[in-house]
Every structure is written in C-alpha cells, then in structure tokens.
Design a protein around this motif. Sequence first.
Motif, PDB file in Angstrom:
ATOM      1  N   UNK A  85       0.820  -1.207   0.000  1.00 23.22           N
ATOM      2  CA  UNK A  85       0.000   0.000   0.000  1.00 23.22           C
ATOM      3  C   UNK A  85       0.861   1.268   0.000  1.00 23.22           C
ATOM      4  N   UNK A  86       2.026   1.199   0.613  1.00 23.43           N
ATOM      5  CA  UNK A  86       2.913   2.365   0.678  1.00 23.43           C
ATOM      6  C   UNK A  86       3.737   2.557  -0.592  1.00 23.43           C
ATOM      7  N   UNK A  87       3.676   1.619  -1.521  1.00 25.43           N
ATOM      8  CA  UNK A  87       4.628   1.639  -2.626  1.00 25.43           C
ATOM      9  C   UNK A  87       4.502   2.881  -3.500  1.00 25.43           C
ATOM     10  N   UNK A  88       3.286   3.392  -3.694  1.00 32.27           N
ATOM     11  CA  UNK A  88       3.135   4.607  -4.488  1.00 32.27           C
ATOM     12  C   UNK A  88       3.858   5.774  -3.813  1.00 32.27           C
ATOM     13  N   UNK A  89       3.662   5.905  -2.496  1.00 35.87           N
ATOM     14  CA  UNK A  89       4.319   6.985  -1.767  1.00 35.87           C
ATOM     15  C   UNK A  89       5.821   6.845  -1.748  1.00 35.87           C
ATOM     16  N   UNK A  90       6.312   5.606  -1.685  1.00 34.55           N
ATOM     17  CA  UNK A  90       7.764   5.390  -1.739  1.00 34.55           C
ATOM     18  C   UNK A  90       8.299   5.843  -3.092  1.00 34.55           C
ATOM     19  N   UNK A  91       7.553   5.556  -4.162  1.00 31.85           N
ATOM     20  CA  UNK A  91       7.961   6.016  -5.479  1.00 31.85           C
ATOM     21  C   UNK A  91       7.999   7.543  -5.542  1.00 31.85           C
ATOM     22  N   UNK A  92       7.055   8.206  -4.881  1.00 29.04           N
ATOM     23  CA  UNK A  92       7.068   9.673  -4.826  1.00 29.04           C
ATOM     24  C   UNK A  92       8.302  10.175  -4.072  1.00 29.04           C
ATOM     25  N   UNK A  93       8.641   9.512  -2.980  1.00 28.62           N
ATOM     26  CA  UNK A  93       9.856   9.880  -2.240  1.00 28.62           C
ATOM     27  C   UNK A  93      11.089   9.787  -3.135  1.00 28.62           C
ATOM     28  N   UNK A  94      11.187   8.679  -3.869  1.00 25.35           N
ATOM     29  CA  UNK A  94      12.319   8.492  -4.769  1.00 25.35           C
ATOM     30  C   UNK A  94      12.320   9.575  -5.845  1.00 25.35           C
ATOM     31  N   UNK A  95      11.147   9.838  -6.420  1.00 25.11           N
ATOM     32  CA  UNK A  95      11.046  10.813  -7.491  1.00 25.11           C
ATOM     33  C   UNK A  95      11.380  12.223  -7.068  1.00 25.11           C
ATOM     34  N   UNK A  96      11.164  12.536  -5.786  1.00 23.26           N
ATOM     35  CA  UNK A  96      11.490  13.864  -5.255  1.00 23.26           C
ATOM     36  C   UNK A  96      12.854  13.889  -4.571  1.00 23.26           C
ATOM     37  N   UNK A  97      13.594  12.777  -4.610  1.00 20.80           N
ATOM     38  CA  UNK A  97      14.931  12.684  -4.003  1.00 20.80           C
ATOM     39  C   UNK A  97      14.887  12.994  -2.508  1.00 20.80           C
ATOM     40  N   UNK A  98      13.929  12.389  -1.822  1.00 22.40           N
ATOM     41  CA  UNK A  98      13.766  12.638  -0.389  1.00 22.40           C
ATOM     42  C   UNK A  98      14.247  11.433   0.414  1.00 22.40           C
ATOM     43  N   UNK A  99      15.131  11.642   1.378  1.00 20.37           N
ATOM     44  CA  UNK A  99      15.603  10.541   2.220  1.00 20.37           C
ATOM     45  C   UNK A  99      14.609  10.216   3.332  1.00 20.37           C
ATOM     46  N   UNK A 100      14.425   8.943   3.585  1.00 23.39           N
ATOM     47  CA  UNK A 100      13.588   8.464   4.684  1.00 23.39           C
ATOM     48  C   UNK A 100      13.927   6.996   4.887  1.00 23.39           C
ATOM     49  N   UNK A 101      13.463   6.427   5.996  1.00 27.73           N
ATOM     50  CA  UNK A 101      13.691   5.010   6.264  1.00 27.73           C
ATOM     51  C   UNK A 101      12.344   4.304   6.339  1.00 27.73           C
ATOM     52  N   UNK A 102      12.251   3.189   5.637  1.00 36.95           N
ATOM     53  CA  UNK A 102      11.054   2.343   5.629  1.00 36.95           C
ATOM     54  C   UNK A 102      11.443   0.975   6.176  1.00 36.95           C
ATOM     55  N   UNK A 103      10.723   0.492   7.154  1.00 35.44           N
ATOM     56  CA  UNK A 103      10.979  -0.825   7.739  1.00 35.44           C
ATOM     57  C   UNK A 103       9.908  -1.800   7.268  1.00 35.44           C
ATOM     58  N   UNK A 104      10.340  -2.962   6.790  1.00 38.25           N
ATOM     59  CA  UNK A 104       9.417  -4.029   6.399  1.00 38.25           C
ATOM     60  C   UNK A 104       9.776  -5.294   7.154  1.00 38.25           C
ATOM     61  N   UNK A 105       8.936  -5.664   8.121  1.00 36.02           N
ATOM     62  CA  UNK A 105       9.085  -6.943   8.800  1.00 36.02           C
ATOM     63  C   UNK A 105       8.213  -7.954   8.048  1.00 36.02           C
ATOM     64  N   UNK A 106       8.863  -8.741   7.197  1.00 36.65           N
ATOM     65  CA  UNK A 106       8.143  -9.508   6.178  1.00 36.65           C
ATOM     66  C   UNK A 106       7.349 -10.660   6.791  1.00 36.65           C
ATOM     67  N   UNK A 107       6.133 -10.814   6.293  1.00 34.87           N
ATOM     68  CA  UNK A 107       5.278 -11.953   6.628  1.00 34.87           C
ATOM     69  C   UNK A 107       4.999 -12.733   5.345  1.00 34.87           C
ATOM     70  N   UNK A 108       4.359 -13.877   5.476  1.00 29.30           N
ATOM     71  CA  UNK A 108       4.063 -14.687   4.303  1.00 29.30           C
ATOM     72  C   UNK A 108       3.044 -14.020   3.396  1.00 29.30           C
TER      73      UNK A 108
END
Length: 351
Positions: A85-108
């Motif tokens: 669900x966050x992937x669109x916003x992460x793409x916006x962060x990348x596109x605007x060259x904005x640093x941030x940290x995203x944590x993914x504790x992976x589940x099945x």
Amino acid sequence: MSEKVIMKGNEALAEAAIRAGCKCFFGYPITPQTEVAAYMSKRMAKAGGVYLQAESEVAAINMVYGAAATGTRCMTSSSSPGISLKSEGISYLIGADLPAVIVNMVRGGPGLGGIQPAQSDYYQATRGIGHGDSHLLVFAPATIQEMVDLMTDAFDLADEYRVPAMILGDGAIGQMMEPVTLPEPKANLIEKPWATNGTEMSRPHNIANSLYLQPDALEKNIRDRYERYAIIEEKEARCEEYMADDADILIVSYGIASRIAKSAIKRARAEGIKVGLLRPITLWPFPVKTMQKHAGHVKAFLDVELNMGQMADDVRLAINCAKPVEFAGRTGGIIITPEEILAKLREMEAK
C-alpha cells in the motif's frame, strides 16, 4: 556506548531509530511489526519527536513525504501488504529525491498470507518498489544487533545520497529477543540545503516535486539519479564472507535464513563437505563483486531463502551464469531447518 540490554527486535529497532536522529514516525499497526509503532508511541514525545498513527498505510507514507521534504529524519514501518500500500508513496519519495527510512518486517504472502516470518518481499524491495525507473537502499540484518547498527547507516546513507532506505527484516528477527548494545544518540546530522523548511528571505524557494511534464526533463532527472545509483553500487555494497575461501559450494543467504545456513555449514564441514556462506547485507546494491570473487573456485552456489528462490536470479546475474545456482527454501511462513539445507548440500556434493 551503553551496556548490553535484552530487547525484542522490533523495540530495539525503534530505539535505534530514535538514537539515529529520527524525529517523526508515521505508521499503522500490522503484525508482525506492531511493536515498532507501539514503542514509538511511548518514546517519541519524550525524545523530542512526533509519533502519529495514521488512518491508513497510504496516509502514513505521504506523511513521511511531507516530513522528509523539510529535512527532518523520519520513518515508517509496516509488514508486507502494508508496504504494498505504501509503494506509491515510496515512489514519490524516490522521485522527489527525499531521504527516509522504511521498515518491512516480512510476513508470508501474497495477499494477506500469514503472520509468520518470510522473505517473500525480495523482488518487491530490490526491483524498484513502486512505479518508474528507481531503486532504494535495502539492508537485510541477520541479528538484532546488526539491525540496530544498520539503522544509523540507513539514515546516514539515505541523507548522503537522497535515496530512501529500507530495513528488510522478518517476523522472526522482529519478534525474537537478543542482547544488544545501543548506540549513543547521534548529534551531528548532515546539512540539507535542499529542504523546504522556510527561506527566511535569504535564498530561493526549495520545492519537493516528482512531476515532470516535459519528457526530456524527466529523462534528465532519471539519468542524473542513475549516476548516483552507480556510485552507491560501487561504494556501498556489503557482504559477509563465512568459510568462503576454500569452499566447493557457497550458500548465498541473508537475514534469518543465513543464521540457519551457518548451522548447516558447520555440520557439513564435520562431514567433510567444503561449504561456505556469502551473506548479502545489502540486497540493493547487491554485492556483485564478492560473488564474482568466489565464482572461480567453487563448483556451485546454493540460494537459501524463505521464499521460492527470488534471489537466485541475482546470484546468476552476478556471476554471469558461470556456475550452477541451486535453491533450497521454504515459504508461506515455514522456516527451513539445518537438516533440510544439509540434505541439499549432500545431494550437490554427490554430483
């Protein structure tokens, strides 16, 4: 440095983020990472920061975008479907060259899947999450201490290269408890002259933007970013080498699966099977040079993951398919055992 303390992985990660200078956390509860948000809700205000539980994962990542644009160190955390669900916003962060940290504790997965630990988000994390030509830094800790240490690196490198960074953990590392040494709070943070934090009438306005209506302008922006990616690939790839120099078979594994692989390696060595481990600490950039260094003296590689073999293709690409790459793993939230890995190693040794 402080004394060692026993902490749950999710809580240690959250404390490490605060000590790395994180001032804003925006999240939404989802198992198995909910303790990250719960810990932040108790600690952020006391540490001079802001905690906010958003109404959704989509809202949380867009709050990260806004805070990151001001130059503030900020982060969010979630688990597999929440990251989707966050992937669109992460793409916006990348596109605007904005640093941030995203944590993914992976589940099945896919879908809601199950809440048990998995590594099935490898493709999602390393193939350019979201839309567009893009990458983000991806760190894959194997211990709680390493997760703590990598949190500071994630924030520092995200700031240095203006690229979001991801800590790719899993339910096991998030939920287990281990002794950790927490770092001292970070004081000196990088200057951010690009930040949209007010001009005081002393400079031109800064704008955080990922929209380029002219194709040539967008192409130039992407090409410029890929020049940064090339520097990251050259300088920031990390890999642990374990019993690798004389190995006939090299296991390539990361995160919790690599710890199980080490147990299998010790037992295989006791049987006379020369096995070693290459453990990528960064999944992007992938440690290509380390793979190539060992490709000449081994007869085969064994990819060990908690998925259906997603990293195997990156191993093949790294070594230009010079040696066979086989796979051993479990998925759906089942953790592979040392016995299962050892059985595969015996099969490969007999060939």
